[in-house]
Design an enzyme around this catalytic site. Structure first.
Site, PDB file in Angstrom:
ATOM      1  N   LYS A  47      -8.552 -50.588 -20.309  1.00 25.24           N
ATOM      2  CA  LYS A  47      -7.265 -50.225 -20.923  1.00 25.24           C
ATOM      3  C   LYS A  47      -6.748 -48.876 -20.434  1.00 25.24           C
ATOM      4  O   LYS A  47      -5.550 -48.715 -20.212  1.00 25.24           O
ATOM      5  CB  LYS A  47      -7.404 -50.187 -22.455  1.00 25.24           C
ATOM      6  N   ASN A  68      -3.115 -52.605 -23.010  1.00 23.14           N
ATOM      7  CA  ASN A  68      -3.921 -53.795 -23.330  1.00 23.14           C
ATOM      8  C   ASN A  68      -3.212 -55.082 -22.911  1.00 23.14           C
ATOM      9  O   ASN A  68      -3.805 -56.154 -22.945  1.00 23.14           O
ATOM     10  CB  ASN A  68      -4.286 -53.841 -24.824  1.00 23.14           C
ATOM     11  N   ALA A 130     -15.266 -42.909 -31.875  1.00 20.76           N
ATOM     12  CA  ALA A 130     -14.335 -42.102 -31.082  1.00 20.76           C
ATOM     13  C   ALA A 130     -14.086 -42.772 -29.727  1.00 20.76           C
ATOM     14  O   ALA A 130     -13.755 -42.106 -28.753  1.00 20.76           O
ATOM     15  CB  ALA A 130     -14.884 -40.688 -30.891  1.00 20.76           C
ATOM     16  N   GLY A 131     -14.247 -44.092 -29.664  1.00 19.49           N
ATOM     17  CA  GLY A 131     -13.986 -44.840 -28.432  1.00 19.49           C
ATOM     18  C   GLY A 131     -12.507 -45.221 -28.355  1.00 19.49           C
ATOM     19  O   GLY A 131     -11.658 -44.612 -29.017  1.00 19.49           O
ATOM     20  N   ARG A 158     -17.557 -36.563 -27.981  1.00 22.82           N
ATOM     21  CA  ARG A 158     -16.414 -37.493 -27.931  1.00 22.82           C
ATOM     22  C   ARG A 158     -15.544 -37.334 -29.167  1.00 22.82           C
ATOM     23  O   ARG A 158     -14.325 -37.438 -29.102  1.00 22.82           O
ATOM     24  CB  ARG A 158     -16.904 -38.942 -27.835  1.00 22.82           C
ATOM     25  N   TYR A 221     -14.543 -58.126 -36.173  1.00 24.74           N
ATOM     26  CA  TYR A 221     -14.075 -59.399 -36.751  1.00 24.74           C
ATOM     27  C   TYR A 221     -15.137 -60.490 -36.635  1.00 24.74           C
ATOM     28  O   TYR A 221     -14.985 -61.567 -37.189  1.00 24.74           O
ATOM     29  CB  TYR A 221     -12.760 -59.844 -36.087  1.00 24.74           C
TER      30      TYR A 221
HETATM   31  N1  LIG Z   1     -10.178 -56.142 -34.350  1.00 27.78           N
HETATM   32  C1  LIG Z   1      -9.781 -55.934 -33.117  1.00 27.78           C
HETATM   33  O1  LIG Z   1      -8.810 -56.486 -32.628  1.00 27.78           O
HETATM   34  C2  LIG Z   1     -10.544 -54.937 -32.277  1.00 27.78           C
HETATM   35  C3  LIG Z   1      -9.967 -54.389 -31.138  1.00 27.78           C
HETATM   36  C4  LIG Z   1     -10.689 -53.456 -30.390  1.00 27.78           C
HETATM   37  C5  LIG Z   1     -11.979 -53.117 -30.779  1.00 27.78           C
HETATM   38  N2  LIG Z   1     -12.492 -53.663 -31.900  1.00 27.78           N
HETATM   39  C6  LIG Z   1     -13.861 -53.295 -32.346  1.00 27.78           C
HETATM   40  O2  LIG Z   1     -13.915 -51.890 -32.445  1.00 27.78           O
HETATM   41  C7  LIG Z   1     -15.200 -51.442 -32.034  1.00 27.78           C
HETATM   42  C8  LIG Z   1     -15.066 -50.367 -30.971  1.00 27.78           C
HETATM   43  O3  LIG Z   1     -14.430 -50.896 -29.831  1.00 27.78           O
HETATM   44  P1  LIG Z   1     -13.913 -49.943 -28.660  1.00 27.78           P
HETATM   45  O4  LIG Z   1     -13.038 -50.777 -27.828  1.00 27.78           O
HETATM   46  O5  LIG Z   1     -13.388 -48.675 -29.197  1.00 27.78           O
HETATM   47  O6  LIG Z   1     -15.299 -49.656 -27.885  1.00 27.78           O
HETATM   48  P2  LIG Z   1     -15.784 -48.295 -27.188  1.00 27.78           P
HETATM   49  O7  LIG Z   1     -14.636 -47.567 -26.579  1.00 27.78           O
HETATM   50  O8  LIG Z   1     -16.932 -48.682 -26.324  1.00 27.78           O
HETATM   51  O9  LIG Z   1     -16.351 -47.387 -28.416  1.00 27.78           O
HETATM   52  C9  LIG Z   1     -17.523 -47.754 -29.087  1.00 27.78           C
HETATM   53  C10 LIG Z   1     -17.737 -46.815 -30.278  1.00 27.78           C
HETATM   54  O10 LIG Z   1     -18.886 -47.272 -31.017  1.00 27.78           O
HETATM   55  C11 LIG Z   1     -19.884 -46.225 -31.037  1.00 27.78           C
HETATM   56  N3  LIG Z   1     -21.213 -46.819 -30.922  1.00 27.78           N
HETATM   57  C12 LIG Z   1     -21.596 -47.782 -30.054  1.00 27.78           C
HETATM   58  N4  LIG Z   1     -22.908 -48.083 -30.250  1.00 27.78           N
HETATM   59  C13 LIG Z   1     -23.349 -47.268 -31.229  1.00 27.78           C
HETATM   60  C14 LIG Z   1     -24.605 -47.081 -31.890  1.00 27.78           C
HETATM   61  N5  LIG Z   1     -25.686 -47.799 -31.538  1.00 27.78           N
HETATM   62  N6  LIG Z   1     -24.705 -46.168 -32.877  1.00 27.78           N
HETATM   63  C15 LIG Z   1     -23.618 -45.437 -33.257  1.00 27.78           C
HETATM   64  N7  LIG Z   1     -22.397 -45.559 -32.668  1.00 27.78           N
HETATM   65  C16 LIG Z   1     -22.270 -46.455 -31.686  1.00 27.78           C
HETATM   66  C17 LIG Z   1     -19.556 -45.358 -29.833  1.00 27.78           C
HETATM   67  O11 LIG Z   1     -20.120 -44.091 -30.033  1.00 27.78           O
HETATM   68  P3  LIG Z   1     -20.447 -43.148 -28.760  1.00 27.78           P
HETATM   69  O12 LIG Z   1     -19.172 -42.421 -28.452  1.00 27.78           O
HETATM   70  O13 LIG Z   1     -21.517 -42.255 -29.279  1.00 27.78           O
HETATM   71  O14 LIG Z   1     -20.896 -44.033 -27.649  1.00 27.78           O
HETATM   72  C18 LIG Z   1     -18.027 -45.374 -29.876  1.00 27.78           C
HETATM   73  O15 LIG Z   1     -17.544 -44.511 -30.875  1.00 27.78           O
HETATM   74  C19 LIG Z   1     -15.969 -52.668 -31.564  1.00 27.78           C
HETATM   75  O16 LIG Z   1     -16.795 -53.108 -32.614  1.00 27.78           O
HETATM   76  C20 LIG Z   1     -14.895 -53.686 -31.290  1.00 27.78           C
HETATM   77  O17 LIG Z   1     -15.371 -54.998 -31.536  1.00 27.78           O
HETATM   78  C21 LIG Z   1     -11.816 -54.559 -32.656  1.00 27.78           C
END
Ligand SMILES: NC(=O)c1ccc[n+]([C@@H]2O[C@H](COP(=O)([O-])OP(=O)(O)OC[C@H]3O[C@@H](n4cnc5c(N)ncnc54)[C@H](OP(=O)(O)O)[C@@H]3O)[C@@H](O)[C@H]2O)c1
Length: 279
Positions: A47, A68, A130-131, A158, A221
């Protein structure tokens, strides 16, 4: 969800998934354009990378610096740029890529639908993560006038980086890192914790019980019922998962590609059926 929507609109289109290495993203976008694709959706880590790979950004993608959805456009008979879908197959001349973002408004729309709250102006928000998804939610809620944002993330650097960005863009929002001492209205989980059954909770259940925020939204989800949602309901909070967010970003993308209203009921039904099969 997208294929059901396309079928309901009687489009002879298919929505397909491709696994693209980030190093090949530019070539993949150009290849899709050259092969006559109507558009694309992108997920992590593409993205942010795609921002510099499209011909232009719409207002949303420009605001969030993340793409996106890509809409391939061509010129109509009057010379105006229109989605490729608006021109008869084989008639397109020059094609350009427009980078769009449907994620941010999808979060706002889903929060509104789930919790019946039109505006979060003045709210205190605790953001877990913070992703990419956390960043979009933080900036969208800050733009909507929340009073405070506390960010908790495994990697503190982050969280600090996101906090700096939100402060810079929205100086009126009180941004802190770590758990806040003040009451919280909305907890938003944007970490991946909860995707797997044996994941630890993204938030200490004892904190939830003691602090009882009014609303808890988990962007995850699948599964539909995460440990966080269960704990939140046990603590007496109103809780919702991220299916609505997924639905609304996809529905808006389909509208951008087609220029027509999305068949929301049909898409929601297809999504719910699909999610049920993962329980
Ligand atoms: N409902 C929807 O339409 C939708 C859309 C997008 C995303 N999401 C959900 O949102 C979540 C994040 O997605 P993203 O796109 O932002 O991914 P991302 O950019 O990879 O960010 C992942 C986040 O999760 C944290 N994390 C990952 N593994 C961890 C662990 N073992 N312990 C603690 N923290 C952990 C990461 O922390 P660090 O910074 O420390 O790595 C970071 O803050 C996912 O679950 C995804 O399924 C949902």
């Amino acid at each position: 969800m997208q294929n059901a929507g396309m079928a309901a609109l009687q489009l002879n289109w298919r929505y397909l998934a491709f696994d693209v290495h980030p190093d090949r993203l530019r070539a993949a976008i150009e290849g899709a354009r050259d092969m006559g694709f109507i558009g694309l959706n992108l997920t992590v880590p593409h993205k942010v990378l795609a921002v510099d790979m499209v011909d232009l950004l719409d207002e949303q993608a420009g605001a969030w610096r993340a793409v996106n959805t890509i809409v391939f456009e061509t010129r109509d008979a009057d010379g105006n740029w229109v989605p490729l879908a608006g021109v008869a197959a084989g008639q397109a001349g020059e094609v350009r890529s427009r980078g769009c973002n449907t994620d941010a408004d999808a979060i706002a729309r889903s929060l509104q639908e789930e919790f019946g709250r039109e505006s979060w102006r003045g709210a205190a928000v605790l953001l877990l993560g913070a992703g990419g998804a956390a960043r979009t939610a933080a900036l969208r809620l800050a733009r909507g006038g929340i009073a405070s944002l506390a960010i908790v993330n495994r990697t503190a650097a982050r969280a600090a980086e996101l906090a700096r960005e939100v402060r810079r863009e929205h100086p009126g929002v009180a941004v802190t890192e770590g758990y806040p001492s003040h009451p919280v209205d909305l907890v938003l989980n944007a970490t991946s914790l909860g995707l797997k059954a044996d994941d630890p909770p993204p938030l200490d259940p004892a904190w939830l019980k003691a602090r009882r925020p009014q609303f808890v939204y988990d962007m995850i989800y699948r599964p539909a019922e995460t440990g966080l949602l269960r704990a939140a309901r046990d603590a007496g909070c109103r809780a919702a998962g991220g299916a609505g967010m997924l639905l609304y970003q996809g529905a808006r993308a389909l509208e951008l590609w087609t220029g027509r209203p999305a068949p929301l009921a049909r898409m929601r039904q297809a999504l719910e059926e699909n999610l049920k099969s993962y329980v």
